[in-house]
Design a protein around this motif. Structure first.
Motif, PDB file in Angstrom:
ATOM      1  N   LEU A 216       0.853  -1.201   0.000  1.00  0.00           N
ATOM      2  CA  LEU A 216       0.000   0.000   0.000  1.00  0.00           C
ATOM      3  C   LEU A 216       0.878   1.236   0.000  1.00  0.00           C
ATOM      4  O   LEU A 216       1.844   1.322   0.771  1.00  0.00           O
ATOM      5  CB  LEU A 216      -0.924  -0.009   1.218  1.00  0.00           C
ATOM      6  N   ALA A 217       0.527   2.191  -0.859  1.00  0.00           N
ATOM      7  CA  ALA A 217       1.251   3.461  -0.929  1.00  0.00           C
ATOM      8  C   ALA A 217       0.331   4.613  -0.547  1.00  0.00           C
ATOM      9  O   ALA A 217      -0.803   4.686  -1.024  1.00  0.00           O
ATOM     10  CB  ALA A 217       1.796   3.683  -2.338  1.00  0.00           C
ATOM     11  N   GLU A 218       0.823   5.482   0.320  1.00  0.00           N
ATOM     12  CA  GLU A 218       0.093   6.684   0.731  1.00  0.00           C
ATOM     13  C   GLU A 218       1.055   7.851   0.729  1.00  0.00           C
ATOM     14  O   GLU A 218       2.082   7.826   1.417  1.00  0.00           O
ATOM     15  CB  GLU A 218      -0.522   6.485   2.109  1.00  0.00           C
ATOM     16  N   GLU A 219       0.732   8.889  -0.049  1.00  0.00           N
ATOM     17  CA  GLU A 219       1.640  10.021  -0.188  1.00  0.00           C
ATOM     18  C   GLU A 219       1.532  11.022   0.950  1.00  0.00           C
ATOM     19  O   GLU A 219       2.420  11.842   1.143  1.00  0.00           O
ATOM     20  CB  GLU A 219       1.400  10.739  -1.508  1.00  0.00           C
ATOM     21  N   SER A 220       0.444  10.973   1.714  1.00  0.00           N
ATOM     22  CA  SER A 220       0.267  11.916   2.811  1.00  0.00           C
ATOM     23  C   SER A 220       0.272  11.145   4.127  1.00  0.00           C
ATOM     24  O   SER A 220       1.187  10.392   4.399  1.00  0.00           O
ATOM     25  CB  SER A 220      -1.039  12.703   2.618  1.00  0.00           C
ATOM     26  N   ARG A 221      -0.779  11.301   4.937  1.00  0.00           N
ATOM     27  CA  ARG A 221      -0.840  10.625   6.225  1.00  0.00           C
ATOM     28  C   ARG A 221      -1.812   9.453   6.170  1.00  0.00           C
ATOM     29  O   ARG A 221      -2.867   9.537   5.547  1.00  0.00           O
ATOM     30  CB  ARG A 221      -1.264  11.603   7.328  1.00  0.00           C
ATOM     31  N   MET A 222      -1.446   8.378   6.841  1.00  0.00           N
ATOM     32  CA  MET A 222      -2.303   7.204   6.856  1.00  0.00           C
ATOM     33  C   MET A 222      -3.616   7.518   7.576  1.00  0.00           C
ATOM     34  O   MET A 222      -3.614   8.156   8.637  1.00  0.00           O
ATOM     35  CB  MET A 222      -1.572   6.051   7.563  1.00  0.00           C
ATOM     36  N   GLY A 223      -4.703   7.077   6.989  1.00  0.00           N
ATOM     37  CA  GLY A 223      -6.016   7.374   7.547  1.00  0.00           C
ATOM     38  C   GLY A 223      -6.867   8.165   6.587  1.00  0.00           C
ATOM     39  O   GLY A 223      -8.093   8.139   6.669  1.00  0.00           O
ATOM     40  N   GLY A 224      -6.230   8.896   5.681  1.00  0.00           N
ATOM     41  CA  GLY A 224      -6.960   9.583   4.626  1.00  0.00           C
ATOM     42  C   GLY A 224      -7.777  10.769   5.098  1.00  0.00           C
ATOM     43  O   GLY A 224      -7.602  11.285   6.204  1.00  0.00           O
ATOM     44  N   THR A 225      -8.701  11.188   4.248  1.00  0.00           N
ATOM     45  CA  THR A 225      -9.490  12.385   4.512  1.00  0.00           C
ATOM     46  C   THR A 225     -10.270  12.279   5.815  1.00  0.00           C
ATOM     47  O   THR A 225     -10.258  13.194   6.640  1.00  0.00           O
ATOM     48  CB  THR A 225     -10.457  12.648   3.340  1.00  0.00           C
ATOM     49  N   CYS A 226     -10.962  11.183   6.016  1.00  0.00           N
ATOM     50  CA  CYS A 226     -11.849  11.085   7.180  1.00  0.00           C
ATOM     51  C   CYS A 226     -11.091  11.249   8.487  1.00  0.00           C
ATOM     52  O   CYS A 226     -11.473  12.037   9.347  1.00  0.00           O
ATOM     53  CB  CYS A 226     -12.588   9.750   7.172  1.00  0.00           C
ATOM     54  N   VAL A 227     -10.011  10.520   8.640  1.00  0.00           N
ATOM     55  CA  VAL A 227      -9.297  10.509   9.913  1.00  0.00           C
ATOM     56  C   VAL A 227      -8.452  11.767  10.095  1.00  0.00           C
ATOM     57  O   VAL A 227      -8.385  12.323  11.199  1.00  0.00           O
ATOM     58  CB  VAL A 227      -8.415   9.251  10.012  1.00  0.00           C
ATOM     59  N   ILE A 228      -7.821  12.229   9.040  1.00  0.00           N
ATOM     60  CA  ILE A 228      -6.840  13.303   9.168  1.00  0.00           C
ATOM     61  C   ILE A 228      -7.411  14.676   8.825  1.00  0.00           C
ATOM     62  O   ILE A 228      -7.104  15.680   9.471  1.00  0.00           O
ATOM     63  CB  ILE A 228      -5.621  13.025   8.254  1.00  0.00           C
TER      64      ILE A 228
END
Length: 452
Positions: A33-45
């Motif tokens: 899995l690749a995430e360029e920002s913070r893990m958790g996405g829009t909802c969490v972060i």
């Protein structure tokens, strides 16, 4: 062909994380899995979690006022934005680590970088590394859309609202959707003078007309200035703040302008169209009921597909994808009768058809009541609750339920179960009321207020 991964997920938000965890943890797939920002996405972060915490914070002034009416001697109150923001950021760090650890414990390999598609089975990371996968899942979510007007760079988006250095004295909210309306209520509750402008005739387009009108009336009674039928033409920096010129001829100055005029799917630059993946008018990934794109090895879930942009929907789509592809259990999430809540003040909960949509579909009866809830009525407040059921005249099934009330989101979740099971109006009538509660009105409305 031998692949580096059975599944490679692009995006570490709710949908992508659920798909990766289930594929790896439940079905034994090798997952990256690749995430360029913070893990958790829009909802969490950047979305529902920090927003809901701000909703809680903004509700205390009204609670303090009620407490005085109930005999409590209250001290002078002052909101410390810096202290709250610090605790909020600590909580988001905790949640991000929880998401990260959940994936690691499931055996998912994490790549903290951007990823794009090279071919139907190959992904290129921003580090230069390329990996192959039998299946690729796009779960990149959405981003705020800012209209191209002069001075647009002076406005902030919902992404920045959780990290403001200080609260403004005067704020302009541009937009009429749930993000705009929720932040209007949040800032108002925290003591900011709020103006909300929306180019449409009424805020919260898509929700039941009577319910959204009820919300707007409550917001205005709380001190929010709502100006519908107008839009911002340009923004200019001044010595005292930001000057906003609107289409209704107004020319006012604010300390903060929030552009909350919708969201767009995060598909730009991923290489999807080049591979034959169909994209919609707004850039959304077109998928079938099993979340598969026109390219068989590429799937997509969540807001990037533009189906229903809600976190629980993304989670269910991601889970269904993993069960289908890796569990041998073909599963398609049913997008009908998905309940939702708008965390305005007053709060709105909704499931099923609006009165307007139901009327177009078949003959209906509408049962509705509006009243002052006991708690706030005792305190001398004029706010009113709305309970509404939309019923099929032919089958007697409840087609829609709309609630405007404190904790409406909690109430609509329970109503959604009954409606999902096909409850009729008579099923509601046979249910004994819990007294004294607001929700008892859902089972005590006997006569329709109108038919159509």
């Amino acid at each position: 062909m031998t692949f580096d991964y059975d599944l490679f997920v692009i995006g570490g938000g709710s949908g992508g994380v659920r798909a990766a965890r289930v594929a790896a943890g439940d079905w034994g797939a090798k997952v990256g899995l690749a995430e360029e920002s913070r893990m958790g996405g829009t909802c969490v972060i950047r979305g529902c979690v920090p927003k809901k915490l701000m909703v809680y914070a903004s509700g205390f002034p009204a609670a303090f006022e009620e407490a005085r009416a109930y005999g409590w001697e209250m001290w002078d109150t002052r909101f410390d934005w810096a202290a709250f923001r610090g605790r909020l950021e600590t909580e988001l760090d905790r949640l991000e680590n929880a998401y990260r650890n959940t994936l690691i414990n499931a055996g998912v390999t994490l790549h903290d970088t951007r990823a794009t598609l090279v071919d139907p089975h190959r992904v290129r990371l921003a580090t230069g590394q390329e990996v192959t996968a039998k299946h690729i899942l796009v779960a990149t979510g959405g981003r705020p859309f800012v209209p191209d007007i002069p001075g647009a760079e002076l406005a902030v988006t919902s992404n920045e609202m959780f990290h403001l250095p200080a609260l403004p004295d005067r704020a302009l909210i541009v937009g009429g959707g749930y993000v705009a309306s929720e932040f209007a209520c949040i800032l108002n509750g925290l003591g900011v003078k709020v103006t909300q402008v929306y180019r449409g005739a009424q805020i919260l387009r898509g929700f039941d007309d009577e319910a959204r009108g009820h919300v707007a009336t409550g917001m205005q009674a709380a001190g929010i200035e709502i100006r519908c039928g107008t839009d911002v033409m340009r923004l200019e920096r001044t010595s005292g703040g930001i000057r906003a010129v609107t289409t209704d001829g107004a020319d006012r100055e604010y300390d903060l302008v929030l552009s909350a005029t919708g969201r767009r799917p995060n598909t730009e630059g991923l290489g999807l169209a080049e591979l034959g993946v169909r994209l919609g008018r707004m850039g959304e990934v077109i998928v079938d009921r099993f979340s598969q794109t026109a390219v068989p090895s590429i799937h997509a879930v969540g807001d990037v597909t533009g189906r229903i942009n809600l976190t629980p929907v993304a989670i269910r789509e991601g889970h269904a994808f993993a069960d289908t592809v890796f569990g041998g259990r073909p599963t398609a999430f049913d997008h009908e009768l998905v309940a939702s809540a708008v965390f305005t003040q007053p709060e709105l909960g909704s499931v099923g058809l609006t009165e307007e949509a139901a009327r177009e579909q078949e003959p209906i009866e509408v049962y509705a009541t509006a009243f002052r809830p006991m708690r706030s009525a005792f305190a001398g407040h004029g706010d009113r609750v709305l309970m509404k059921l939309v019923v099929s005249r032919a089958t007697r099934k409840v087609l829609g339920c709309h609630i405007v009330a404190p904790e409406a989101g909690e109430l609509i979740q329970m109503a959604a179960i009954a409606i999902r099971m096909g409850a009729t109006k008579e099923d509601f009538d046979r249910t004994c009321a819990v007294h004294p509660t607001m929700a008892e009105e859902l089972v005590t409305m006997r006569k329709p207020v109108r038919t159509a």
